[in-house]
Design an enzyme around this catalytic site. Structure first.
Site, PDB file in Angstrom:
ATOM      1  N   GLY A  44       7.337 -16.453 -28.127  1.00 38.81           N
ATOM      2  CA  GLY A  44       5.994 -16.879 -27.725  1.00 38.81           C
ATOM      3  C   GLY A  44       5.257 -15.811 -26.938  1.00 38.81           C
ATOM      4  N   CYS A  45       5.971 -15.145 -26.056  1.00 36.42           N
ATOM      5  CA  CYS A  45       5.340 -14.115 -25.227  1.00 36.42           C
ATOM      6  C   CYS A  45       4.936 -12.905 -26.065  1.00 36.42           C
ATOM      7  CB  CYS A  45       6.271 -13.713 -24.089  1.00 36.42           C
ATOM      8  SG  CYS A  45       6.605 -15.088 -22.953  1.00 36.42           S
ATOM      9  N   THR A  46       5.734 -12.591 -27.073  1.00 37.54           N
ATOM     10  CA  THR A  46       5.398 -11.487 -27.968  1.00 37.54           C
ATOM     11  C   THR A  46       4.155 -11.828 -28.779  1.00 37.54           C
ATOM     12  OG1 THR A  46       7.693 -10.751 -28.078  1.00 37.54           O
ATOM     13  CG2 THR A  46       6.235 -10.054 -29.871  1.00 37.54           C
ATOM     14  N   ALA A  49       1.101 -11.612 -26.495  1.00 36.44           N
ATOM     15  CA  ALA A  49       0.745 -10.215 -26.209  1.00 36.44           C
ATOM     16  C   ALA A  49       0.095  -9.563 -27.429  1.00 36.44           C
ATOM     17  CB  ALA A  49       1.995  -9.430 -25.792  1.00 36.44           C
TER      18      ALA A  49
END
Length: 155
Positions: A44-46, A49
């Site tokens: 999710g964070c990738t 970003a």
């Protein structure tokens, strides 16, 4: 108590990726997108970003600076930025003082266990450093586009 629209953004100075320092005082005068995320190099964070990175030119045209913040160390941020060719700064708050001041370091639960972690949240600050908009409990798909539209609409 969580921060809300109209509140002054708490001041911060944090170590950033690439040996830089990320400070609110240096960003005043521009619109500022602070997006808080749990951990470098997770799915999710990738995706989040990459979403912001893909729209970075449009954010620049809107005079908005994008900053990602997590409790990961700078070394982790540097690897994450290099792996995904991220062109905006990532700030490290290992002490969690800024995360707490912004109300995003919260108790979470998974599989019946509770723990402290970052609630995925984005805040758009106006040119004076006041909170113009808050997106709590962010769902990643389409989020960067929504933040960009809000940044464009902000004077």
């Amino acid at each position: 108590m969580p921060l809300a629209q109209g509140d002054a953004a708490p001041d911060f100075t944090l170590p950033g990726s690439g040996g830089a320092t990320v400070a609110l005082a240096d960003l005043i005068g521009h619109k500022i997108v602070l997006y808080f995320y749990p951990k470098d190099d997770t799915s999710g964070c990738t995706l989040e970003a990459q979403g912001f990175n893909a729209l970075l030119g449009a954010f620049a045209e809107a005079d908005a600076r994008v900053i990602g913040i997590s409790p990961d160390p700078v070394k982790s941020h540097d690897k994450f930025r290099a792996k995904y060719d991220l062109a905006f700064p990532l700030a490290s708050d290992e002490a969690k003082a800024m995360l707490e001041a912004y109300g995003v370091w919260v108790e979470k639960s998974m599989y019946g266990k509770t723990y402290m972690g970052v609630e995925r949240t984005t805040m758009l600050l106006d040119r004076a450093g006041r909170i113009a908009r808050v997106w709590p409990k962010v769902k990643v798909p389409g989020h960067a586009e929504e933040v960009l539209e809000a940044a464009r609409a902000l004077p």
